[in-house]
Design a protein around this motif. Structure first.
Motif, PDB file in Angstrom:
ATOM      1  N   ALA A 147       0.832  -1.198   0.000  1.00 46.01           N
ATOM      2  CA  ALA A 147       0.000   0.000   0.000  1.00 46.01           C
ATOM      3  C   ALA A 147       0.866   1.246   0.000  1.00 46.01           C
ATOM      4  CB  ALA A 147      -0.909   0.003   1.223  1.00 46.01           C
ATOM      5  N   ARG A 148       0.428   2.267  -0.744  1.00 49.73           N
ATOM      6  CA  ARG A 148       1.139   3.544  -0.713  1.00 49.73           C
ATOM      7  C   ARG A 148       0.761   4.287   0.561  1.00 49.73           C
ATOM      8  NH1 ARG A 148       0.446   5.099  -7.013  1.00 49.73           N
ATOM      9  NH2 ARG A 148      -1.604   4.279  -6.642  1.00 49.73           N
ATOM     10  N   GLU A 149       1.554   5.266   0.906  1.00 47.20           N
ATOM     11  CA  GLU A 149       1.275   6.059   2.091  1.00 47.20           C
ATOM     12  C   GLU A 149      -0.139   6.634   2.004  1.00 47.20           C
ATOM     13  OE1 GLU A 149       3.901   9.283   4.453  1.00 47.20           O
ATOM     14  OE2 GLU A 149       4.819   8.402   2.682  1.00 47.20           O
ATOM     15  N   GLY A 150      -0.893   6.536   3.088  1.00 49.29           N
ATOM     16  CA  GLY A 150      -2.241   7.097   3.106  1.00 49.29           C
ATOM     17  C   GLY A 150      -3.286   6.137   2.564  1.00 49.29           C
ATOM     18  N   GLU A 151      -2.816   4.980   2.064  1.00 48.09           N
ATOM     19  CA  GLU A 151      -3.764   3.971   1.591  1.00 48.09           C
ATOM     20  C   GLU A 151      -3.670   2.784   2.534  1.00 48.09           C
ATOM     21  OE1 GLU A 151      -3.573   4.859  -3.214  1.00 48.09           O
ATOM     22  OE2 GLU A 151      -2.673   3.046  -2.392  1.00 48.09           O
ATOM     23  N   ASN A 152      -4.758   2.038   2.660  1.00 47.55           N
ATOM     24  CA  ASN A 152      -4.676   0.939   3.594  1.00 47.55           C
ATOM     25  C   ASN A 152      -4.839  -0.443   2.972  1.00 47.55           C
ATOM     26  OD1 ASN A 152      -7.282   1.212   3.010  1.00 47.55           O
ATOM     27  ND2 ASN A 152      -7.996   1.708   5.086  1.00 47.55           N
ATOM     28  N   ARG A 153      -4.720  -0.487   1.654  1.00 49.52           N
ATOM     29  CA  ARG A 153      -4.709  -1.838   1.099  1.00 49.52           C
ATOM     30  C   ARG A 153      -3.710  -1.950  -0.052  1.00 49.52           C
ATOM     31  NH1 ARG A 153      -8.963  -2.966  -2.874  1.00 49.52           N
ATOM     32  NH2 ARG A 153      -9.539  -1.019  -3.830  1.00 49.52           N
ATOM     33  N   THR A 154      -3.269  -3.182  -0.261  1.00 51.61           N
ATOM     34  CA  THR A 154      -2.298  -3.412  -1.319  1.00 51.61           C
ATOM     35  C   THR A 154      -2.967  -3.193  -2.669  1.00 51.61           C
ATOM     36  OG1 THR A 154      -2.868  -5.742  -1.327  1.00 51.61           O
ATOM     37  CG2 THR A 154      -1.007  -5.087   0.035  1.00 51.61           C
ATOM     38  N   ARG A 155      -2.145  -2.885  -3.665  1.00 49.48           N
ATOM     39  CA  ARG A 155      -2.647  -2.687  -5.016  1.00 49.48           C
ATOM     40  C   ARG A 155      -2.173  -3.843  -5.887  1.00 49.48           C
ATOM     41  NH1 ARG A 155       0.295   1.259  -7.406  1.00 49.48           N
ATOM     42  NH2 ARG A 155       1.860   0.912  -5.803  1.00 49.48           N
ATOM     43  N   MET A 156      -2.996  -4.200  -6.855  1.00 48.38           N
ATOM     44  CA  MET A 156      -2.584  -5.195  -7.818  1.00 48.38           C
ATOM     45  C   MET A 156      -2.084  -4.451  -9.053  1.00 48.38           C
ATOM     46  SD  MET A 156      -3.302  -7.639  -5.974  1.00 48.38           S
ATOM     47  CE  MET A 156      -3.356  -9.242  -6.773  1.00 48.38           C
ATOM     48  N   VAL A 157      -0.974  -4.897  -9.570  1.00 50.09           N
ATOM     49  CA  VAL A 157      -0.431  -4.228 -10.749  1.00 50.09           C
ATOM     50  C   VAL A 157      -0.055  -5.284 -11.798  1.00 50.09           C
ATOM     51  CG1 VAL A 157       1.955  -4.109  -9.910  1.00 50.09           C
ATOM     52  CG2 VAL A 157       1.134  -2.374 -11.475  1.00 50.09           C
ATOM     53  N   SER A 158      -0.363  -4.984 -13.050  1.00 48.33           N
ATOM     54  CA  SER A 158      -0.066  -5.925 -14.129  1.00 48.33           C
ATOM     55  C   SER A 158       1.419  -5.879 -14.489  1.00 48.33           C
ATOM     56  CB  SER A 158      -0.891  -5.589 -15.369  1.00 48.33           C
ATOM     57  OG  SER A 158      -2.259  -5.711 -15.091  1.00 48.33           O
ATOM     58  N   THR A 159       1.920  -7.009 -14.953  1.00 51.21           N
ATOM     59  CA  THR A 159       3.325  -7.105 -15.335  1.00 51.21           C
ATOM     60  C   THR A 159       3.465  -7.744 -16.719  1.00 51.21           C
ATOM     61  OG1 THR A 159       3.549  -9.320 -14.393  1.00 51.21           O
ATOM     62  CG2 THR A 159       4.020  -7.471 -12.929  1.00 51.21           C
ATOM     63  N   ILE A 160       4.611  -7.502 -17.329  1.00 54.56           N
ATOM     64  CA  ILE A 160       4.911  -8.190 -18.595  1.00 54.56           C
ATOM     65  C   ILE A 160       6.375  -8.612 -18.584  1.00 54.56           C
ATOM     66  CG2 ILE A 160       5.673  -6.225 -20.018  1.00 54.56           C
ATOM     67  CD1 ILE A 160       3.826  -7.403 -22.271  1.00 54.56           C
ATOM     68  N   GLU A 161       6.640  -9.729 -19.210  1.00 54.41           N
ATOM     69  CA  GLU A 161       8.020 -10.193 -19.424  1.00 54.41           C
ATOM     70  C   GLU A 161       8.161 -10.537 -20.890  1.00 54.41           C
ATOM     71  OE1 GLU A 161       8.852 -12.690 -15.371  1.00 54.41           O
ATOM     72  OE2 GLU A 161       9.854 -13.331 -17.212  1.00 54.41           O
ATOM     73  N   ILE A 162       9.079  -9.848 -21.553  1.00 54.34           N
ATOM     74  CA  ILE A 162       9.305 -10.112 -22.976  1.00 54.34           C
ATOM     75  C   ILE A 162      10.722 -10.665 -23.137  1.00 54.34           C
ATOM     76  CG2 ILE A 162       9.408  -9.110 -25.305  1.00 54.34           C
ATOM     77  CD1 ILE A 162       7.606  -6.825 -24.283  1.00 54.34           C
ATOM     78  N   THR A 163      10.821 -11.884 -23.618  1.00 53.66           N
ATOM     79  CA  THR A 163      12.131 -12.492 -23.851  1.00 53.66           C
ATOM     80  C   THR A 163      12.551 -12.241 -25.293  1.00 53.66           C
ATOM     81  OG1 THR A 163      11.572 -14.215 -22.259  1.00 53.66           O
ATOM     82  CG2 THR A 163      13.480 -14.630 -23.682  1.00 53.66           C
ATOM     83  N   LEU A 164      13.688 -11.565 -25.456  1.00 53.80           N
ATOM     84  CA  LEU A 164      14.218 -11.282 -26.791  1.00 53.80           C
ATOM     85  C   LEU A 164      15.378 -12.223 -27.060  1.00 53.80           C
ATOM     86  CD1 LEU A 164      14.218  -7.370 -26.647  1.00 53.80           C
ATOM     87  CD2 LEU A 164      12.579  -8.837 -27.817  1.00 53.80           C
ATOM     88  N   THR A 165      15.309 -12.947 -28.156  1.00 51.09           N
ATOM     89  CA  THR A 165      16.319 -13.952 -28.472  1.00 51.09           C
ATOM     90  C   THR A 165      16.937 -13.683 -29.836  1.00 51.09           C
ATOM     91  OG1 THR A 165      14.937 -15.526 -27.273  1.00 51.09           O
ATOM     92  CG2 THR A 165      16.712 -16.455 -28.577  1.00 51.09           C
ATOM     93  N   ARG A 166      18.264 -13.809 -29.913  1.00 49.59           N
ATOM     94  CA  ARG A 166      18.930 -13.682 -31.209  1.00 49.59           C
ATOM     95  C   ARG A 166      18.866 -15.013 -31.918  1.00 49.59           C
ATOM     96  NH1 ARG A 166      23.936  -9.589 -31.249  1.00 49.59           N
ATOM     97  NH2 ARG A 166      22.995  -9.234 -33.274  1.00 49.59           N
ATOM     98  N   LYS A 167      18.612 -14.936 -33.197  1.00 46.61           N
ATOM     99  CA  LYS A 167      18.534 -16.173 -33.983  1.00 46.61           C
ATOM    100  C   LYS A 167      19.924 -16.776 -34.182  1.00 46.61           C
ATOM    101  CE  LYS A 167      14.487 -14.869 -36.508  1.00 46.61           C
ATOM    102  NZ  LYS A 167      14.214 -13.997 -37.634  1.00 46.61           N
TER     103      LYS A 167
END
Lengths: 95, 95
Positions: free
Chosen positions: A75-95
């Motif tokens: 939780a951020r200051e002044g807030e009383n619950r956790t936040r859910m946040v989306s994530t991404i993982e992009i794997t870049l590969t050389r051929k």
């Protein structure tokens, strides 16, 4: 800007800062792979970084794996619950 | 909010507006699949929509395919060259 082996964390800088990190990473070592990690609004930047790197600089690069998920943030200051946040993982590969 | 068969275009509305569109789409018909399409900053919203729908509402939903790309957009007024914009397509499939 770039931490740990092969992982580049995308934040609020300009895409080109991260593009340079990816190119450096893939040039300096014999690494074949870099993983871009981002959450929240930086997800759009991560996609920009992958696309700019692939189209303008390293034409043999592919996004071999893209995964999305959710993380619980304290939780951020002044807030009383956790936040859910989306994530991404992009794997870049050389051929 | 929702157009064409099985495609939901993500724009600048709140994620929940699109979550409802996805749920409606998957409930009304016997459709097993919905494709979320977004570009630019809306890419982060698209990931939110996929994650919220999957985690809170339709637990049997998976992001079966995620593709990123680049589109050329016409120049805006006062600009004299086209812009490149990143895109994402997230395919949500019911098990």
């Amino acid at each position: 800007m770039a931490e740990k082996s092969g992982i580049v964390f995308i934040g609020s800088k300009m895409p080109m800062d991260y593009v340079l990190a990816v190119i450096t990473r893939l040039s300096a070592s014999d690494a074949k792979e870099v993983i871009l990690k981002a959450r929240g609004q930086a997800i759009a930047t991560a996609v920009d970084v992958a696309e700019i790197t692939r189209r303008r600089f390293l034409k043999d690069l592919t996004a071999s794996r893209i995964a999305i998920g959710t993380e619980e943030m304290p939780a951020r200051e002044g807030e009383n619950r956790t936040r859910m946040v989306s994530t991404i993982e992009i794997t870049l590969t050389r051929k």
